[in-house]
Design a protein around this motif. Structure first.
Motif, PDB file in Angstrom:
ATOM      1  N   PHE A   1      69.018  55.050 -69.800  1.00 14.38           N
ATOM      2  CA  PHE A   1      69.279  54.738 -71.207  1.00 14.38           C
ATOM      3  C   PHE A   1      68.730  55.784 -72.173  1.00 14.38           C
ATOM      4  O   PHE A   1      68.608  55.522 -73.368  1.00 14.38           O
ATOM      5  CB  PHE A   1      68.695  53.363 -71.532  1.00 14.38           C
TER       6      PHE A   1
ATOM      7  N   LYS B   1      76.068  54.458 -79.761  1.00 13.34           N
ATOM      8  CA  LYS B   1      76.201  54.203 -78.327  1.00 13.34           C
ATOM      9  C   LYS B   1      75.358  52.987 -77.945  1.00 13.34           C
ATOM     10  O   LYS B   1      74.133  53.042 -77.957  1.00 13.34           O
ATOM     11  CB  LYS B   1      75.759  55.426 -77.528  1.00 13.34           C
TER      12      LYS B   1
ATOM     13  N   SER C   1      74.473  50.370 -75.013  1.00 10.92           N
ATOM     14  CA  SER C   1      74.539  50.280 -73.552  1.00 10.92           C
ATOM     15  C   SER C   1      74.127  48.902 -73.047  1.00 10.92           C
ATOM     16  O   SER C   1      73.214  48.279 -73.590  1.00 10.92           O
ATOM     17  CB  SER C   1      73.639  51.346 -72.911  1.00 10.92           C
TER      18      SER C   1
ATOM     19  N   SER D   1      71.092  56.421 -75.108  1.00  8.81           N
ATOM     20  CA  SER D   1      71.631  55.242 -75.799  1.00  8.81           C
ATOM     21  C   SER D   1      70.975  55.069 -77.162  1.00  8.81           C
ATOM     22  O   SER D   1      69.781  55.327 -77.336  1.00  8.81           O
ATOM     23  CB  SER D   1      71.390  53.984 -74.966  1.00  8.81           C
TER      24      SER D   1
END
Length: 242
Positions: free
Chosen positions: A66, A2, A4, A69
């Motif tokens: 975040f 992931k 971001s 993330s």
């Protein structure tokens, strides 16, 4: 994985095309950017002005945005480095301090992520123009981002890279410095623009829109035709041609 996008205030409010260019370039590398909508200012203006309680409040929002993330990527070395200050802001809060350290370890400036994490120095771009590069202070001096943007520029077909005289001199923006000491700031950016003119470059490129906005404003007021682009914009434009 992931990944971001930490868009930053200037890119979000004034230069969204920079974030869009980043998204397109990373998509070409097989990376689909996540965009947490709850993200806000990183807190740098408040932090630099001594308003640490206010900076801490916005920093908490960034930590939450975040938290899940794997990587966080930003178009600004300045805002990326602000994340490094979170450890100081939360030194008396063990859980927030742990999150601050974790966020720091996974947050990268755009060219850092491309070169260091993805191992990419050539995205197949073509940009047949004379270009000079301004290394912003936070990115180059504090984050240590020096070779990454140059490697990416060297990988662009047809691009003629011209050294910028006194490249490491500050452009005079410095966030609140430009407001508090406007005369000094104005003299510094005028000197920077003079050096850009000396190169006879068609394009000025950099990694931080705050600095580029400052230099571009001075060039435009003087009627200079130099294009001013974030490196992500240059690469994305070149990739469409290449």
């Amino acid at each position: 994985m992931k990944v971001s996008l930490f868009i930053t205030c200037l890119s979000d409010a004034i230069y969204p095309r920079v974030g869009e260019a980043m998204a397109r370039i990373l998509a070409r590398q097989g990376v689909k950017l996540d965009f947490p909508k709850v993200q806000t200012c990183c807190g740098q203006p408040a932090y630099n002005s001594g308003y640490w309680d206010e900076a801490r409040k916005t920093a908490r929002t960034i930590l939450a945005a975040f938290r899940d993330s794997d990587f966080v990527v930003s178009p600004s070395g300045s805002c990326t480095y602000m994340v490094h200050h979170y450890e100081e802001l939360f030194k008396d809060e063990p859980e927030a301090l742990r999150e601050a350290r974790e966020l720091r370890s996974k947050t990268y400036e755009f060219t850092q992520f491309l070169v260091q994490v993805l191992g990419v120095t050539d995205i197949g771009a073509r940009f047949p123009h004379k270009v000079t590069y301004h290394p912003s202070c936070h990115g180059s001096r504090l984050l240590g981002v020096k070779e990454e943007p140059l490697e990416l520029l060297r990988g662009v077909d047809g691009l003629q890279l011209v050294p910028l005289p006194f490249a490491e001199d500050c452009c005079g923006f410095g966030g609140t410095f430009a407001v508090k000491m406007a005369d000094i700031s104005g003299a510094m950016v005028t000197e920077k623009a003079d050096h850009v003119k000396e190169t006879e470059a068609e394009v000025l490129v950099g990694l931080d829109m705050a600095c580029l906005m400052n230099i571009a404003g001075n060039l435009r007021r003087r009627g200079e035709p130099v294009r001013v682009l974030h490196l992500a914009e240059l690469l994305e434009e070149g990739a469409r041609v290449g």
